[in-house]
Design a protein around this motif. Structure first.
Motif, PDB file in Angstrom:
ATOM      1  N   UNK A 166       0.821  -1.214   0.000  1.00 52.75           N
ATOM      2  CA  UNK A 166       0.000   0.000   0.000  1.00 52.75           C
ATOM      3  C   UNK A 166       0.851   1.259   0.000  1.00 52.75           C
ATOM      4  N   UNK A 167       2.162   1.122   0.236  1.00 47.01           N
ATOM      5  CA  UNK A 167       3.058   2.276   0.176  1.00 47.01           C
ATOM      6  C   UNK A 167       3.526   2.580  -1.236  1.00 47.01           C
ATOM      7  N   UNK A 168       3.319   1.660  -2.171  1.00 46.51           N
ATOM      8  CA  UNK A 168       3.694   1.930  -3.561  1.00 46.51           C
ATOM      9  C   UNK A 168       2.876   3.115  -4.063  1.00 46.51           C
ATOM     10  N   UNK A 169       3.537   4.092  -4.646  1.00 38.83           N
ATOM     11  CA  UNK A 169       2.852   5.318  -5.041  1.00 38.83           C
ATOM     12  C   UNK A 169       1.724   5.046  -6.019  1.00 38.83           C
ATOM     13  N   UNK A 170       1.875   4.008  -6.874  1.00 36.38           N
ATOM     14  CA  UNK A 170       0.850   3.700  -7.870  1.00 36.38           C
ATOM     15  C   UNK A 170      -0.358   2.999  -7.260  1.00 36.38           C
ATOM     16  N   UNK A 171      -0.215   2.491  -6.042  1.00 33.95           N
ATOM     17  CA  UNK A 171      -1.321   1.750  -5.442  1.00 33.95           C
ATOM     18  C   UNK A 171      -2.255   2.640  -4.638  1.00 33.95           C
ATOM     19  N   UNK A 172      -1.897   3.905  -4.484  1.00 32.01           N
ATOM     20  CA  UNK A 172      -2.785   4.870  -3.833  1.00 32.01           C
ATOM     21  C   UNK A 172      -3.096   5.957  -4.855  1.00 32.01           C
ATOM     22  N   UNK A 173      -4.363   6.065  -5.250  1.00 29.69           N
ATOM     23  CA  UNK A 173      -4.748   6.988  -6.333  1.00 29.69           C
ATOM     24  C   UNK A 173      -4.971   8.395  -5.799  1.00 29.69           C
TER      25      UNK A 173
ATOM     26  N   UNK B 282      12.551   0.084 -11.208  1.00 25.06           N
ATOM     27  CA  UNK B 282      12.427  -0.912 -10.140  1.00 25.06           C
ATOM     28  C   UNK B 282      12.431  -0.254  -8.773  1.00 25.06           C
ATOM     29  N   UNK B 283      13.379   0.672  -8.566  1.00 23.01           N
ATOM     30  CA  UNK B 283      13.458   1.371  -7.278  1.00 23.01           C
ATOM     31  C   UNK B 283      12.209   2.193  -7.020  1.00 23.01           C
ATOM     32  N   UNK B 284      11.797   2.962  -8.010  1.00 23.32           N
ATOM     33  CA  UNK B 284      10.674   3.882  -7.849  1.00 23.32           C
ATOM     34  C   UNK B 284       9.353   3.149  -7.660  1.00 23.32           C
ATOM     35  N   UNK B 285       9.101   2.150  -8.478  1.00 22.45           N
ATOM     36  CA  UNK B 285       7.801   1.501  -8.477  1.00 22.45           C
ATOM     37  C   UNK B 285       7.622   0.476  -7.349  1.00 22.45           C
ATOM     38  N   UNK B 286       8.739  -0.178  -6.959  1.00 17.44           N
ATOM     39  CA  UNK B 286       8.593  -1.301  -6.041  1.00 17.44           C
ATOM     40  C   UNK B 286       9.613  -1.333  -4.899  1.00 17.44           C
TER      41      UNK B 286
ATOM     42  N   UNK C  42      11.866   0.584  -2.907  1.00 13.69           N
ATOM     43  CA  UNK C  42      11.866   1.309  -1.632  1.00 13.69           C
ATOM     44  C   UNK C  42      10.530   1.182  -0.918  1.00 13.69           C
ATOM     45  N   UNK C  43       9.428   1.177  -1.684  1.00 11.59           N
ATOM     46  CA  UNK C  43       8.107   1.209  -1.038  1.00 11.59           C
ATOM     47  C   UNK C  43       7.702  -0.147  -0.464  1.00 11.59           C
ATOM     48  N   UNK C  44       8.086  -1.240  -1.116  1.00 10.26           N
ATOM     49  CA  UNK C  44       7.772  -2.559  -0.565  1.00 10.26           C
ATOM     50  C   UNK C  44       8.658  -2.836   0.646  1.00 10.26           C
ATOM     51  N   UNK C  45       9.939  -2.473   0.557  1.00  3.50           N
ATOM     52  CA  UNK C  45      10.840  -2.706   1.697  1.00  3.50           C
ATOM     53  C   UNK C  45      10.453  -1.844   2.893  1.00  3.50           C
ATOM     54  N   UNK C  46      10.035  -0.600   2.644  1.00  6.38           N
ATOM     55  CA  UNK C  46       9.628   0.262   3.749  1.00  6.38           C
ATOM     56  C   UNK C  46       8.342  -0.241   4.408  1.00  6.38           C
ATOM     57  N   UNK C  47       7.458  -0.801   3.601  1.00  8.59           N
ATOM     58  CA  UNK C  47       6.257  -1.398   4.187  1.00  8.59           C
ATOM     59  C   UNK C  47       6.638  -2.560   5.096  1.00  8.59           C
ATOM     60  N   UNK C  48       7.587  -3.380   4.645  1.00 10.92           N
ATOM     61  CA  UNK C  48       8.045  -4.506   5.459  1.00 10.92           C
ATOM     62  C   UNK C  48       8.640  -4.023   6.773  1.00 10.92           C
TER      63      UNK C  48
ATOM     64  N   UNK D 157      19.956   0.961   2.583  1.00  8.77           N
ATOM     65  CA  UNK D 157      19.288   1.914   1.690  1.00  8.77           C
ATOM     66  C   UNK D 157      18.648   1.161   0.526  1.00  8.77           C
ATOM     67  N   UNK D 158      17.830   0.178   0.865  1.00  6.60           N
ATOM     68  CA  UNK D 158      17.250  -0.684  -0.155  1.00  6.60           C
ATOM     69  C   UNK D 158      16.363   0.132  -1.110  1.00  6.60           C
ATOM     70  N   UNK D 159      16.557  -0.095  -2.404  1.00  4.01           N
ATOM     71  CA  UNK D 159      15.757   0.611  -3.402  1.00  4.01           C
ATOM     72  C   UNK D 159      16.078   2.090  -3.511  1.00  4.01           C
ATOM     73  N   UNK D 160      17.259   2.490  -3.000  1.00  4.39           N
ATOM     74  CA  UNK D 160      17.649   3.910  -3.011  1.00  4.39           C
ATOM     75  C   UNK D 160      16.577   4.791  -2.373  1.00  4.39           C
ATOM     76  N   UNK D 161      16.063   4.316  -1.246  1.00  6.02           N
ATOM     77  CA  UNK D 161      15.009   5.046  -0.544  1.00  6.02           C
ATOM     78  C   UNK D 161      15.440   6.455  -0.136  1.00  6.02           C
ATOM     79  N   UNK D 162      16.687   6.601   0.280  1.00  6.58           N
ATOM     80  CA  UNK D 162      17.139   7.917   0.739  1.00  6.58           C
ATOM     81  C   UNK D 162      17.046   8.961  -0.367  1.00  6.58           C
ATOM     82  N   UNK D 163      17.398   8.559  -1.580  1.00  5.42           N
ATOM     83  CA  UNK D 163      17.289   9.506  -2.689  1.00  5.42           C
ATOM     84  C   UNK D 163      15.831   9.856  -2.958  1.00  5.42           C
ATOM     85  N   UNK D 164      14.988   8.843  -3.074  1.00  6.92           N
ATOM     86  CA  UNK D 164      13.586   9.109  -3.427  1.00  6.92           C
ATOM     87  C   UNK D 164      12.878   9.922  -2.341  1.00  6.92           C
ATOM     88  N   UNK D 165      13.205   9.655  -1.103  1.00  7.07           N
ATOM     89  CA  UNK D 165      12.544  10.393  -0.022  1.00  7.07           C
ATOM     90  C   UNK D 165      13.082  11.812   0.106  1.00  7.07           C
ATOM     91  N   UNK D 166      14.202  12.103  -0.562  1.00  7.88           N
ATOM     92  CA  UNK D 166      14.736  13.458  -0.529  1.00  7.88           C
ATOM     93  C   UNK D 166      14.059  14.380  -1.538  1.00  7.88           C
TER      94      UNK D 166
END
Length: 568
Positions: A245-252, A410-414, A416-422, A539-548
């Motif tokens: 549910x944290x994937x940006x595409x899964x919340x409209x 891969x990083x953007x769509x899945x 960082x958001x799947x790992x952060x949900x975990x 920093x799985x999925x380059x989360x630090x970059x995307x969250x910046x």
């Protein structure tokens, strides 16, 4: 004469009665709406017989005045329901076609049940674990019957269920108020889970031992059920493959405005919610489904313009009362995963449509659509700057390449958001969360059609699922190496379903995700050599970059260190 949903239901039942009553050998089961007759299928390895009941209605057809309403109770039928023929898919995108056309029907709220034991032979006290699979398709397409348990039931006694639910505009439109609240597609899923709880014992299943699973949007759906007050008590384990549910595409976002735009496209007045809904109920369902293309601006991206969103205050019950990041998941064991090259499902489309040069030339314009951040920018004037920042981070001074675009997507769509949900689920619950990255590329691929291009060594989105569930048109059981992987993946699933702990033998210890969010992210990698490697990343999925980046979708994703769980 115009045929109503009830008339169609009765006619289908009547025809089914004639067909099924001719065969006294048809396996039968009785559910709360009546008796059904199914068929027989066989597993691929051992040739084990199991029973299938296809196209069982779990709610009234959402047609006519029921369109845009939450799922309505089903009326009992007379005679015996023919459960040997699959139902139609819900109206949505056909991902099997080159042009992604629309397939399906509006009358589509059906589910499928598979069981290794004949209901009439079962004895009390021998109920089996239940596995419910929610199909993916970006909340825009797909259907339950595309997945079946020929691999899973080879050596396991499970009752396996797949479901349909409303998709796209028909499933997720909202006027932002009580007239058309939101999330009817998710409410369909809840109705199906409630039906399963009431009726699964008739197929030998234990309603208190239910594992819900899903791929992509199906995985995001599983996560949504883990945080929705409407899903409490309907399951006790969860498996999420390539989605959360944290994937940006899964919340409209902006669904109210999109719904109003759909009304305009179809010539409806937009002066009030009542007029929008009344008019849209008079329009052809296929035209409503087709209107979603208006919001997919480049190569059918963003690929999920309609999906779950928060319902307005005052609507009760609410499936999603707040944004996912503010809701605590139910305390159940969780198994989560991503594939090595998730993003290749989009990269392959760019290749097949010769769009690489187009993307390179129009990077600042097309990237917000490809990566779906066009409407989640805190400042509209930053759109081009964000595109430049992303290009610099992933490519530097180098030209665009398939490998790096795949990593970026891969990083953007899945990733960082799947790992952060975990990590978030693990940090708030006492039950374990297990995570793996699937890196085995076999003979086939779920999304990549070899007719148009070679997959190479990429392990794309969805490739993992075909080694657990039989997917229409894909036959990994036809070669030795893939068959070996089928046994491995089925064992991981089966052990988790039974015990809440996935089994990978004694060669490697599979540690769950740490409950301290400051710790490195722990996971198992399943390799091309079919071995298991324990890994840790900070920093799985380059989360630090995307969250910046100044994207509003990140405002609420913060992992708490406090242990505060909710029991089912």
């Amino acid at each position: 004469m115009k045929m109503t949903g009830d008339t169609l239901l009765k006619l289908t039942c009547f025809i089914g009665c004639i067909l099924t009553c001719l065969s006294s050998r048809a396996p039968r089961a009785r559910v709360d709406s009546g008796e059904i007759a199914g068929g027989r299928q066989y597993t691929y390895n051992n040739g084990r017989q199991f029973y299938s009941y296809l196209g069982i209605p779990y709610a009234s057809p959402p047609v006519g005045n029921y369109r845009f309403k939450e799922p309505q109770p089903l009326r009992p039928w007379l005679g015996v329901w023919n459960a040997t023929v699959p139902s139609s898919a819900c109206l949505g995108t056909d991902y099997q076609s080159v042009d992604y056309g629309i397939i399906g029907q509006e009358d589509c709220l059906y589910l499928n049940v598979y069981t290794p034991k004949s209901p009439r032979e079962d004895r009390p006290g021998s109920l089996m674990d239940v596995v419910v699979h929610i199909h993916g398709g970006a909340f825009m397409g797909g259907q339950g019957v595309n997945y079946s348990p020929e691999y899973l039931l080879d050596d396991n006694d499970f009752v396996f269920v797949t479901i349909n639910y409303r998709l796209g505009v028909l499933g997720f439109a909202t006027t932002g108020d009580g007239v058309l609240p939101a999330n009817n597609g998710m409410r369909d899923q809840v109705a199906a889970l409630q039906w399963i709880r009431r009726n699964i014992a008739a197929f030998g299943g234990d309603p208190d031992r239910v594992t819900i699973t899903g791929l992509s949007a199906g995985a995001s759906s599983v996560h949504y059920h883990m945080i929705s007050p409407m899903s409490r008590g309907l399951f006790n384990r969860a498996i999420l493959q390539s989605g959360s549910a944290y994937c940006h595409w899964s919340y409209a976002e902006n669904v109210t405005q999109k719904t109003s735009r759909v009304a305009e496209i179809l010539g409806c007045p937009t002066s009030s919610s009542e007029k929008i809904v009344e008019c849209l109920r008079s329009r052809p369902a296929r035209k409503i489904a087709e209107s979603a293309i208006e919001f997919m601006r480049w190569l059918n991206n963003p690929f999920s313009p309609f999906g779950p969103t928060v319902e307005p205050v005052g609507v009760e019950p609410r499936f999603l009362p707040d944004i996912p990041e503010k809701l605590i998941a139910y305390d159940v064991p969780v198994l989560m995963s991503v594939t090595q090259d998730e993003g290749y499902c989009l990269t392959a489309d760019i290749i097949s449509k010769n769009a690489m040069d187009d993307l390179n030339t129009n990077w600042n314009e097309y990237l917000p659509h490809l990566l779906d951040y066009n409407y989640t920018i805190s400042n509209e004037f930053l759109k081009s700057e964000i595109a430049k920042d992303i290009k610099k981070f992933y490519f530097g001074d180098k030209p665009l390449s398939i490998v790096t675009i795949t990593k970026m997507v891969s990083d953007r769509m899945f990733g960082y958001s799947v790992s952060k949900a975990a990590q978030n689920i693990a940090s708030t619950n006492t039950a374990p969360v297990y995570f793996h990255q699937f890196g085995y590329g076999g003979k086939y691929s779920y999304f990549v059609d070899p007719t148009y291009h070679s997959r190479g060594s990429y392990v794309s989105h969805g490739d993992e699922t075909m080694y657990v569930l039989k997917i229409n048109g894909i036959t990994p059981h036809d070669n030795e190496e893939d068959t070996k992987m089928i046994k491995t993946m089925v064992n991981i699933w089966a052990s988790f379903i039974k015990t809440g702990v996935p089994d990978i033998g004694n060669s490697t210890t599979w540690l769950p995700v740490s409950k301290n969010s400051a710790d490195p992210f722990k996971y198992i990698e399943i390799t091309q050599d079919q071995t298991f490697e324990f890994k840790e990343e900070s920093n799985y999925g380059n989360y630090e970059f995307w969250s910046s980046l100044p994207l509003t979708e990140f405002n609420e994703i913060r992992i708490s260190n406090d242990i505060n769980h909710t029991e089912l």
